[in-house]
Each structure stands twice: as C-alpha cells, then as structure tokens.
Motif scaffolding. Structure first.
Motif, short mmCIF file in Angstrom:
data_model
loop_
_atom_site.label_atom_id
_atom_site.label_comp_id
_atom_site.label_asym_id
_atom_site.label_seq_id
_atom_site.Cartn_x
_atom_site.Cartn_y
_atom_site.Cartn_z
N GLY A 236 13.14 56.54 35.52
CA GLY A 236 12.45 57.72 35.03
C GLY A 236 13.12 59.01 35.45
N LEU A 237 14.44 58.99 35.66
CA LEU A 237 15.18 60.16 36.12
C LEU A 237 16.23 60.56 35.10
N CYS A 238 16.67 61.82 35.16
CA CYS A 238 17.87 62.23 34.45
C CYS A 238 18.92 62.61 35.49
N SER A 239 20.14 62.85 35.06
CA SER A 239 21.26 62.99 36.01
C SER A 239 21.10 64.18 36.94
N GLU A 240 20.29 65.20 36.54
CA GLU A 240 20.12 66.39 37.39
C GLU A 240 19.06 66.21 38.47
N ASP A 241 18.27 65.15 38.38
CA ASP A 241 17.19 64.96 39.34
C ASP A 241 17.72 64.54 40.71
N GLU A 242 16.97 64.92 41.74
CA GLU A 242 17.34 64.51 43.10
C GLU A 242 17.32 63.00 43.22
N GLY A 243 18.37 62.44 43.80
CA GLY A 243 18.44 60.99 43.97
C GLY A 243 18.96 60.23 42.78
N ALA A 244 19.33 60.93 41.70
CA ALA A 244 19.83 60.25 40.51
C ALA A 244 21.24 59.73 40.75
N ALA A 245 21.57 58.65 40.04
CA ALA A 245 22.94 58.13 40.09
C ALA A 245 23.85 59.10 39.35
N GLY B 22 29.34 46.21 35.34
CA GLY B 22 30.09 46.46 34.11
C GLY B 22 31.24 47.40 34.44
N GLU B 23 32.14 47.56 33.52
CA GLU B 23 33.32 48.38 33.77
C GLU B 23 32.95 49.86 33.78
N THR B 24 33.80 50.68 34.38
CA THR B 24 33.57 52.12 34.43
C THR B 24 33.45 52.70 33.03
N GLY B 25 32.48 53.60 32.84
CA GLY B 25 32.32 54.25 31.55
C GLY B 25 31.38 53.54 30.59
N THR B 26 30.77 52.44 31.04
CA THR B 26 29.87 51.69 30.14
C THR B 26 28.45 52.25 30.12
N GLY B 27 28.15 53.19 31.02
CA GLY B 27 26.82 53.79 31.04
C GLY B 27 25.88 53.17 32.05
N LYS B 28 26.43 52.57 33.10
CA LYS B 28 25.59 51.94 34.12
C LYS B 28 24.68 52.97 34.80
N SER B 29 25.26 54.10 35.20
CA SER B 29 24.47 55.11 35.92
C SER B 29 23.36 55.68 35.05
N THR B 30 23.66 55.94 33.80
CA THR B 30 22.65 56.47 32.88
C THR B 30 21.53 55.46 32.69
N PHE B 31 21.89 54.19 32.59
CA PHE B 31 20.90 53.13 32.45
C PHE B 31 20.01 53.06 33.69
N ILE B 32 20.61 53.10 34.87
CA ILE B 32 19.85 53.04 36.12
C ILE B 32 18.89 54.23 36.22
N ASN B 33 19.36 55.40 35.85
CA ASN B 33 18.49 56.58 35.89
C ASN B 33 17.33 56.45 34.92
N ALA B 34 17.61 55.97 33.72
CA ALA B 34 16.56 55.82 32.71
C ALA B 34 15.48 54.85 33.18
N MET B 35 15.89 53.78 33.82
CA MET B 35 14.93 52.78 34.30
C MET B 35 14.10 53.32 35.47
#
Length: 419
Positions: A86-95, A71-84
């Motif tokens: 079980g991570l949040c953005s501050e966790d080690e290895g998070a997108a 998807g295009e930049t800003g669509t929330g891909k990284s947040t979606f990948i982290n949610a799937m």
C-alpha cells in the motif's frame, strides 16, 4: 399454548443454527484445540479457557509471513513490493524504484502495520556471483513461505531454473509478468487499436505466449499472472492476491488478507470476516481481572481491550491516520476529505465516553442470548447471561467493526472516483 409452540420453534431454529455452526471449525483453531476449549469451558467456565484464548491471540499477533520476490533488475520488483504494502516510492520505508541493483543480499520490507510480515527483494539469479545450486542456499530459502518470480518480458532460462529448484525443495512459486501496459502501449503505437476488445485480444496473446514458453520449460500448468503494479485493480492483480492467500495455512492466510491494500469491496469484506473471528476471543478475555463496571453498559468490561481492538480494526482496514495520509497523497486529495467521506467518529480518539455515547452495545437488545452465543462461539453455545461482559463486548466490537467496514468502503468509493 401458542407461546410454547413459538418457544419450541425458536429453540429448534437455534439448535439447527448450532449444528450448522459446529460443522464449521473456526479457522484459527485445530479440532484438538476446539475439543480442549469446549471441555475446559464446560468444567470451569470462561476463566478456564482464558489462558488458551490468550495463547491463541498471541500466536495470531506474532505470526510471521515472509514472501520472496525475485527476478532480474528492471523487472519491477520494487514497485510490486510497494504496491502490495500500500505504498508508493515516495513513502517512508518504500523500496527504492528505478535504481541499479547493487546489493547481493536479500532486503526485507515490513508491512507498515504488521512488522512480522515482510516482502523480501532477492537479487536476480542471473548475477555472476550465484550458481543455481548456491542461490537458494545463500538466499536463506527455508525462511520464505513462497516465491514470486517477476519478469518484465519473457521468462528467462534463469527463471525456469530457479522455479525448478524451488519445486524440488517443496516450496510454492508464482510467475508474474509485470509492466503489461507497456505491451498494450506498444500495440497501440503499431496501430493495433481495436479499443477494449483489441486490448483483451492482445492480453490473451501475451498470456498464451507465456504459457507456451513456460510449458516448454517444464511447467505445463504454471501459476502465471499478468499485472501492472500501478494499476492494482486491473489485469490479473486481484486473481494473484487471491491465489497467494489460498496457498497459506489459515493463520498466515489471515495475516496476508489483513496486510492487503484496500483495492476492492471484496478485500475489505474479507478483512471484516477475519477480524470478526477474533471478537469472541476478545470478549471472553474482556471479563474478569482488569474488568471494571462501565456506566451505561451495565457490565464489567476491560475497556483497554475494547479500545485496543477498535484501534486495531481501524489499522487493518487502512483507516488510521498514516494509511489515510498515504492514500490521500496518491489520489490527490486531503486526509480531511477522506475522513469526511468515511463519516465515522471512530476515526478520531477512541475513548470510554465515545463507546458509551455512540451506544455501540445497543444492538444487544435486539439479539437473544441464545442467538448471540451461537453466532460468536458455536462450539460453546448459549452459556452466557444476557447482561454478561461477554455479550456486551461482542456487541460493541461487532458494531464498531461494521461501522469501520462501511467507512472503508466509502473511502474506497471516493478514491476510485478520484482515480
């Protein structure tokens, strides 16, 4: 005479259960594999089938799953990948979240406990570097099990072009409309109001709009889901996870289910069913070479297999220390609080002493040899003795799994209240 009648009725009931069980093929095995297992077992017993079982366990452990998210930049891909994962953005290895997309290569993010399962963040097809024809080739299309096309607003012409190319090449794809709560917030600012009924009405408007636009783009019945990655239990997120699991062959489906975060009791229990299917295989392997008599269990068991399986169950049910620590941080609680809520000694060190002391094999007393054999190995039947390593191992692992499922549900209840 009455005793004989009761015995005949009991065996008749067991026979009915065996016929019902045999009509359901265990999902990890093909019919050909089952036939060979049965034949080998009947001619040589448990030792004969151990190599086949070990190969199947290795196949399960090494099963790869690769899911492409584009998807295009800003669509929330990284947040979606982290949610799937079980991570949040501050966790080690998070997108990384909220950064400008600079990479033009697929970036893989492994699951914390299942390294062969990766989500791949693909650069948007709208980049000037790619044409539609070259995009999938450069993104190594063949490696992905399916594609998730993420949009934060309307689905673009590039999204439609990509979907058509994926369809032409025979892969499955799903449209995900992210950040849906932004739309609901805008509705409230405009004075839409209406409370819960107003939100439902607005969601249906968004859904109808998306279906209409995708229909005009050539997708009359699209797999399309409205989500907000930070609110995994809301909107279409649960339905999306179910659809993704259903699109996979049995072994990969089991990997996907075990990789899901514990968002609901239903997910936890599905994990339990997947893990339960492994118990009889572990039990067959447990007796024999490497097995030793275990005081208090009256059978020779491979204690390494027992301990390793319980630790694996714990990780799959998100009860290991790393998973609990991440969850505690997200929910504003301490790991000690979550462990106290779980209320299980199986969250500490797993030792032979613990297994014997907690009498994890005690329930075997209440289970007949026939019933246990039918339940765990429907295609073999009641060919194991009451004191066998097979039945002892089945009992220990079944009880451990039951306790861990209950603990996982208790932790979920506590974190839902915190949320």
């Amino acid at each position: 005479m009455r005793d004989k009648d009761r015995q005949r009725r009991r065996m008749g009931n067991a026979s009915s259960r065996q016929q019902a069980a045999q009509s359901e093929t265990p999902t990890f095995f093909t019919q050909e594999e089952l036939s060979k297992l049965k034949s080998d077992f009947e001619t040589g017993g448990g030792e004969n089938v151990k190599p086949l079982i070990r190969n199947k366990m290795k196949e399960l452990d090494n099963a790869e799953l690769n899911i492409a998210v584009t998807g295009e930049t800003g669509t929330g891909k990284s947040t979606f990948i982290n949610a799937m994962r079980g991570l949040c953005s501050e966790d080690e290895g998070a997108a990384a979240v909220g950064t400008t997309e600079t990479t033009m290569e697929p970036t893989g993010y492994p699951h914390p406990n299942l390294p062969n399962f990766r989500y791949w963040d693909l650069p948007g097809i709208g980049s000037t570097r790619f044409t539609t024809g070259s995009y999938l080739k450069e993104m190594k299309f063949e490696k992905y099990n399916f594609f998730i096309i993420v949009s934060a607003g309307r689905f673009t012409e590039n999204d439609a072009k990509l979907a058509k190319e994926i369809k032409r090449l025979g892969k499955k794809f799903y449209f995900v409309r992210s950040k849906i709560d932004n739309d609901l917030h805008s509705m409230r600012l405009k004075g839409g109001g209406g409370g819960e009924s107003g939100e439902v009405e607005e969601l249906e408007k968004i859904r109808s709009y998306c279906f209409s636009k995708l229909g005009k783009a050539g997708f009359p019945d699209p797999n399309m889901f409205l989500i907000r990655s930070y609110k995994e239990n809301m909107y279409d997120f649960p339905r999306l996870m179910e659809a993704l699991a259903d699109s996979l062959p049995s072994i990969k489906e089991s990997v996907f289910i075990l990789a899901l975060p514990n968002l609901s009791v239903e997910i936890i229990r599905k994990k339990g069913e997947v893990l339960k299917e492994r118990i009889w295989m572990l039990a067959i392997i447990s007796g024999g070479v490497g097995a030793i008599p275990v005081p208090g269990l009256s059978a020779a068991c491979d204690m390494g297999i027992l301990i390793g399986a319980i630790i694996n169950f714990r990780e799959c049910l998100c009860l290991d220390d790393a998973a609990l620590r991440r969850l505690a941080e997200r929910k504003g609680k301490s790991m000690e609080e979550l462990k106290a809520a779980a209320g299980s000694p199986l969250l500490g060190d797993i030792t032979q002493h613990l297994i014997v002391r907690r009498r994890l094999g005690a329930a075997l007393v209440a289970v007949s040899t026939v019933e246990a054999g039918l339940y765990f190995v429907p295609f073999i039947g009641s060919l194991f003795g009451a004191g066998s390593s097979f039945l002892i191992t089945c009992s220990i692992l079944s009880n451990a799994l039951k306790l861990l499922i209950e603990s996982s549900e208790k932790v979920l209840a506590v974190t839902k209240r915190a949320h």
